[in-house]
Design an enzyme around this catalytic site. Structure first.
Site, PDB file in Angstrom:
ATOM      1  N   GLU A 101      62.033  -8.736  20.964  1.00 55.65           N
ATOM      2  CA  GLU A 101      61.347  -8.056  22.085  1.00 55.65           C
ATOM      3  C   GLU A 101      61.715  -8.722  23.409  1.00 55.65           C
ATOM      4  OE1 GLU A 101      57.453  -8.677  24.384  1.00 55.65           O
ATOM      5  OE2 GLU A 101      56.995  -8.487  22.248  1.00 55.65           O
ATOM      6  N   GLU A 109      55.594 -20.441  24.475  1.00 53.56           N
ATOM      7  CA  GLU A 109      54.503 -19.487  24.311  1.00 53.56           C
ATOM      8  C   GLU A 109      53.631 -19.868  23.114  1.00 53.56           C
ATOM      9  OE1 GLU A 109      53.883 -14.709  23.417  1.00 53.56           O
ATOM     10  OE2 GLU A 109      55.793 -15.436  24.210  1.00 53.56           O
TER      11      GLU A 109
END
Length: 453
Positions: free
Chosen positions: A87, A164
Site C-alpha cells: 500500500e 509505524e
C-alpha cells in the site's frame, strides 16, 4: 471500544474518521425487498472489474475508491505486513508518474487522497471535483499495472512501516495486548497475524516480495471500483471502460482462489495479562468468536454495551460504580470469523476481579432473562436512524459497500439492511446470544495492568 484493523501512518486522520464508521457500520448488513437505502447500481467490465455507483447529487464532487479483495489475511506465510507495505509502495511512482508525485498531483487539482489496509482488503481513494474524475481514474488504473519500484524507495518505505509499528504498536501496551488476544482467539487463521506485520518478518520484506504480491493480487478481476457522488451509472460506465477496460489479468492468476485455513478449535478459556509501566488505568476485555453477518448480534451488542444507556454501562458505571467505562462491540462485516467483545475499565477504588464478576453477572442475567420488547424496539430505532443519517455522507456509503463487497457480501446486504433489522425478533437475539455465550463457548480474556512495583 472499537476493534478496528488499522493501516498506514499516512492514513491516521482517515482512520480517526473510520472509528466513527465502526459505529456507522453497524448500520449495514443484509437484504429483503423494499426501497434501497442508497440506490446503488453495479456492473462488471469484460476484464472482471466490478463497478459500483452510489449517486449523491448534493454537490459536484465524487469519492473515487478502488478496493482490492486482498489484505493482510492473504499474505504468504512468513511475509506478514507485505499487503500494508505494498500500500505504501503504490505511492512511490509508476512508468508514467514520477516517484512521490501521485498525491501531489491529486492535491494540485483540489482533491485529497489516501489508502488503507485491513485483514480483508486494501483500498485507495480520492475525493475530488467531479470534472476531475477522469484524471484520478487514469492515475489509479495506471498504478494497477505500471508500478515501478527501486531498491532505494523500497528501503525507505520499509523503514517507514517499521517506525509505524514502533509508534502505533510496540510503544502502546493496549495495541500489544490486542495482538496477543487476536493470536489466541484466531489460532491457525490469518486473523491471528497483525495487519502491520510481525517486526522480525517486516525487516526482511524485499522488493521482490512486494512485486510478487502486486502481480498476484493487483488486477481488475480482483478489484472493485466504487464511485459515490455527483455521477450516474451511464456516465460512469463510459469512464470505467475508457480508463480501466484495457487492463488485463495475468494468465497465471486466472485460477487463483481466495482460500484461508480454518481456525483451530477454541476448546478452553484463555487469559492473557500484559503489564507495562506506562499503563495508567487497568482494562479488562473478554473476546468470543462469533459468526459474521448477524443482524441479531448487532442488536445484541447495541443493547448490551454500546452507549451510556446500554446494560453494561448502566450496571457497572452508573449503578454499581465499579467501572468508569464498560461496553461491547461486534463487527458483522468480516470475510472470515468475527468476534464479540466485552470490556470494562475499573474505577479507581475497584479492580479487575470486581469488574470481571460484574460483567459476567450481566451476561448471566441476559441469558436467563432475555431482552425486553422495549429494548428491542429502541435498539432497532437507533440503528435505523443511523442508517438514515449516513445517506447524507459522500464517503461513508462507499466505505460501507467496499467493506461488504470485499468480504463476500452483495449490494443487497447493504441496501436492505434496515428491513432485516426490522424483522429481527427477541428470540432471534437470544438465539444469537446463545451461539456466542452459551454451550460452554470458550473465550479469550485480555487484561492490561500497570507494572508491578
Amino acid at each position: 471500544m472499537p476493534f478496528l484493523s488499522v493501516s498506514s501512518v499516512r492514513c491516521q486522520k482517515f482512520f480517526c474518521a473510520l472509528l466513527c464508521i465502526t459505529a456507522v457500520f453497524l448500520l449495514f448488513s443484509t437484504s429483503s425487498a423494499r426501497a434501497q437505502t442508497f440506490g446503488a447500481e453495479s456492473f462488471t467490465l469484460d476484464n472482471g472489474l466490478k463497478v459500483v455507483v452510489i449517486p449523491n447529487h448534493r454537490a459536484p464532487v465524487v469519492s473515487h475508491m478502488l478496493w482490492y479483495k486482498t489484505g493482510a489475511a492473504d499474505e504468504p506465510r512468513g511475509k506478514s505486513g507485505i499487503a500494508h507495505f505494498l500500500e505504501h509502495l503504490l505511492f512511490t511512482g509508476t512508468k508514467n508518474i514520477p516517484p512521490d508525485e501521485f498525491s501531489k498531483i491529486v492535491k494540485s487539482h483540489g482533491g485529497q487522497d489516501n489508502a488503507f489496509t485491513a485483514q480483508d482488503y486494501t483500498g485507495y481513494f480520492q475525493n475530488i471535483a467531479v470534472e476531475k474524475l477522469p484524471l484520478v481514474m487514469a492515475m489509479e488504473a495506471d498504478r494497477m499495472k505500471n508500478l515501478v519500484l527501486s531498491e532505494e524507495l523500497v528501503t525507505r518505505e520499509r523503514q517507514v512501516i517499521l517506525e509505524e509499528r514502533s509508534q502505533r504498536t510496540d510503544n502502546i501496551p493496549a495495541a500489544r495486548l490486542g495482538e496477543a488476544v487476536s493470536s489466541a482467539l484466531f489460532v491457525n487463521h490469518p486473523y491471528s497475524i497483525p495487519v502491520i506485520g510481525w517486526r522480525h518478518e517486516m525487516e526482511g520484506l524485499s522488493r521482490e516480495d512486494a512485486l510478487d504480491f502486486y502481480r498476484r493480487h493487483y488486477r481488475p478481476a480482483n478489484a472493485i471500483l466504487i464511485v459515490a457522488g455527483d455521477i450516474t451509472a451511464e456516465r460512469l460506465k463510459k469512464l470505467a471502460n475508457r480508463y480501466y477496460g484495457h487492463l488485463t489479468n495475468p494468465p497465471q492468476t486466472r485460477q487463483l482462489q481466495r482460500v484461508w485455513p480454518a481456525p483451530a478449535p477454541l476448546e478452553a478459556d484463555k487469559r492473557i495479562t500484559l503489564r507495562d509501566a506506562t499503563v495508567q488505568s487497568p482494562v479488562y476485555q473478554r473476546h468470543y468468536r462469533a459468526p459474521a453477518g448477524s443482524e441479531a448480534l448487532e442488536i445484541l451488542s447495541d443493547i448490551l454495551g454500546e452507549g451510556t444507556t446500554s446494560r453494561l454501562y448502566r450496571a457497572l458505571v452508573v449503578e454499581q460504580k465499579v467501572a468508569t467505562s464498560a461496553g461491547s462491540s461486534y463487527n458483522a462485516v468480516q470475510r472470515g470469523l468475527s468476534r464479540f467483545a466485552l470490556y470494562a475499565v475499573p474505577a479507581p477504588d475497584s479492580d479487575i476481579e470486581t469488574v470481571e464478576k460484574a460483567l459476567l453477572d450481566e451476561i448471566r442475567k441476559l441469558m436467563s432473562g432475555g431482552i425486553t420488547d422495549a429494548e428491542l424496539t429502541e435498539s432497532k430505532n437507533r440503528l435505523i436512524d443511523s442508517a438514515d443519517y449516513a445517506r447524507d455522507s459522500l464517503q461513508y456509503p462507499a466505505q460501507v459497500f467496499g467493506r461488504a463487497l470485499t468480504a463476500g457480501f452483495d449490494l443487497d446486504y447493504v441496501e436492505y439492511w434496515t428491513e432485516r433489522i426490522e424483522n429481527i425478533s427477541a428470540q432471534d437475539v437470544m438465539e444469537a446470544a446463545q451461539s456466542v455465550f452459551g454451550n460452554g463457548q470458550a473465550s479469550v480474556s485480555g487484561i492490561l495492568l500497570p507494572a508491578e512495583e
